[in-house]
Write an enzyme that holds these catalytic residues in place. Structure first.
Site: not given
Lengths: 281, 317
Positions: B13, B40, B61, B86, B112
């Protein structure tokens, strides 16, 4: 710019187009289409500042997004009669290999359509995204969108509605087709939504009512008022009170014609109530 | 056998964040949207450097995907950022209609992914996202293996017109591909040459495949490892060339065997070169809480699992 009588004549012709399109394929959504005929005609002929030719990016012109894509018949008729594609092509509505799909799409490259719609509740987000890009591009033109009232039962709308005011998106005019009907009945019976004015105001929008949403002069006045309210830090919502099935007496004031085509006899009655003005396709 | 050096564990990430930072400087049409996960997704730099081109959408979202679709109208290239769960399952219909069917130039960037999300557990560990995204006509699906490759892929997808799903992860993993590499969408990277078994791996499993290849060599088995960063479009030729030499194949991914890389490979083989295949993937199950290492061991997604699968598939030749 066309006068009211010319807009009225075009509206009558658009009603004929709608009836003939859905009759031919025995499917489609005439009720909401007829209810919004005056609005579409006024928007494309008079209200929007748009280019003669179509390009996807639409820089330097007003944009329109149809969220309740099932009223494609009125959208297609007005696009064709506004010069985006040949009027004869209305003859291919819902047929195989046609650009005029049951619900509007960019997939077949139909000029005038900038996003697919049909699965409800997605139009606010897309229109708001286009409005954000207009701001980034320093393009002063506006984004218009149309949504069904029943469609507002979808949750995504309210994500977009919340986002718009929070981000001061003031270059959008979103119109709600307030006909009070949806597939299973009256919106107040299926899932009552209370006061949409109160809801939009609570979400930070400026609200304009057009009580006579099938009256061209009332639409032009109301939309001019809405336009004057843009650029003031808040998104603008128009509550357009229409009659579903307007202009065809047996289709009016009922949800019955939401997604049902007239038979041969019903078609003749409907066409007789709307005499040819600009020539059938 | 060619060997690779881990230059230090880094999270993929952060590779995405670094790529986005680079794009911020080089491509003024790139805009970024995030649904309340800036830290994140490592989008902080882009936000700080280009506040006018960064859009915080909140925990919404569906609206984020629609906004991104609309932003393409007028020439912007939106990158959306949230967790893989998501980014896909939650917004499948929005991606399907407003992005894929509408052919919008949106880059759906998903962190993730998979079990290595770890302790948050199954609600957040999506193992179905590759399948969901690869089924959408016109969608490019990329799952990168390390920091350097994720950075390169992030930069590359801005130049590609059309919707892209870019999948990466949370934990710090080996960083072993070249810095400042050129990323070619749809082009497999051959990491080792071998004659006995082909191992095609994607994402975090690529490093595990290299570790497996080393161990297999000690047992006298030479494995050809392909890094399949692009699951769609799949590099059919690279796979077919390799199995025509080795005669068997192991696919390895942090995903359900249903809908993943392995199924795509199996189709290519069935059509052109029927070949024994073993699947290193989750077995139609949800995940659970645990450390990434514990989970990868329990669900059979590490070098040991690849070694066992390789030995098994060689016997099936």
């Amino acid at each position: 710019m066309p006068n009211t009588q010319q807009l009225q004549d075009l509206t009558t012709q658009v009603r004929r187009d709608i009836l003939r399109m859905v009759h031919k394929v025995n499917s489609g959504h005439p009720g909401g289409s007829l209810g919004c005929a005056e609005f579409f005609v006024s928007l494309y002929q008079n209200i929007m500042d748009r280019k003669e030719t179509f390009d996807m990016d639409g820089i330097g012109e007003d944009l329109f997004f149809l969220s309740n894509g099932h009223i494609s018949p009125v959208f297609y008729s007005v696009l064709a009669r506004s010069g985006y594609f040949p009027v004869n092509e209305l003859n291919t509505f819902r047929l195989i290999n046609s650009r005029l799909q049951g619900h509007p799409t960019t997939h077949e490259g139909l000029p005038g359509v900038r996003v697919a719609s049909g699965s409800l509740g997605q139009g606010f987000s897309v229109a708001l995204g286009a409005a954000e890009t207009k701001k980034l591009n320093h393009d002063k033109h506006l984004v218009y969108s149309l949504h069904g009232d029943g469609e507002l039962q979808e949750g995504q709308n309210w994500e977009g509605i919340m986002y718009a005011a929070a981000n001061n998106i003031d270059n959008i005019i979103s119109t709600i087709d307030l006909n009070g009907q949806q597939i299973d009945g009256a919106t107040d019976d299926v899932l009552p939504m209370g006061s949409l004015r109160a809801k939009f105001e609570a979400f930070g929008w400026t609200v304009v009512d057009i009580e006579q949403g099938n009256d061209i002069d009332a639409i032009l006045t109301g939309m001019a008022e809405a336009k004057a309210l843009t650029g003031k830090g808040k998104p603008v919502c128009v509550l357009l009170k229409t009659v579903m099935g307007n202009g065809v007496d047996f289709m009016m004031h009922t949800h019955a014609w939401h997604g049902k085509a007239p038979n041969d006899e019903q078609l003749e009655i409907g066409l007789a109530q709307n005499p040819e003005t600009l020539g059938d396709y | 056998m060619k060997t690779y050096t881990n230059t230090g564990n880094k999270d993929t990430r952060s590779g995405f964040g670094a790529g986005l930072t680079e794009l911020g400087k080089t491509n003024e049409n790139v805009v970024a949207l995030c649904a309340d996960l800036i830290g994140s997704l490592k989008m902080d730099d882009f936000k700080a450097n280009h506040p006018d081109r960064f859009f915080q959408v909140g925990i919404a979202e569906a609206n984020m995907i629609g906004l991104a679709a609309g932003m393409t109208i007028g020439g912007k290239i939106p990158f959306t950022g949230t967790f893989a769960n998501f980014s896909t399952g939650r917004v499948y219909d929005q991606i399907r209609q407003s992005v894929a069917y509408s052919d919008k130039n949106v880059k759906i960037c998903a962190s993730h992914a998979g079990l290595t999300l770890g302790e948050d557990g199954a609600t957040h560990q999506i193992l179905e996202d590759i399948g969901l995204m690869k089924m959408l006509p016109g969608m490019t699906v990329i799952n990168t293996c390390d920091y350097n490759q994720t950075k390169a892929a992030t930069i590359a997808i801005a130049e590609h017109h059309g919707p892209v799903y870019l999948r990466f992860g949370r934990p710090k993993v080996a960083n072993f591909t070249p810095e400042n590499q050129t990323f070619e969408i749809g082009k497999a990277v051959q990491l080792t040459e071998g004659n006995d078994v082909t191992i095609v791996a994607t994402g975090h499993l690529v490093w595990e495949a290299l570790e497996a290849a080393k161990a297999l060599l000690e047992k006298g088995i030479s494995a050809e490892v392909l890094n399949i960063h692009t699951i769609k479009p799949l590099d059919d030729k690279a796979i077919l060339d390799s199995v025509s030499k080795t005669g068997c194949i192991v696919t390895a991914e942090e995903h359900n065997y249903l809908g993943g890389l392995g199924e795509s490979v199996a189709r290519v083989l069935a059509l052109h070169h029927p070949t024994p295949q073993e699947f290193v993937a989750t077995d139609d199950t949800f995940g659970e809480s645990g450390t990434p290492e514990q989970l990868m061991e329990k669900y059979g997604l590490n070098a040991d699992a690849i070694i066992k699968a390789s030995e098994k598939v060689i016997k099936r030749k």
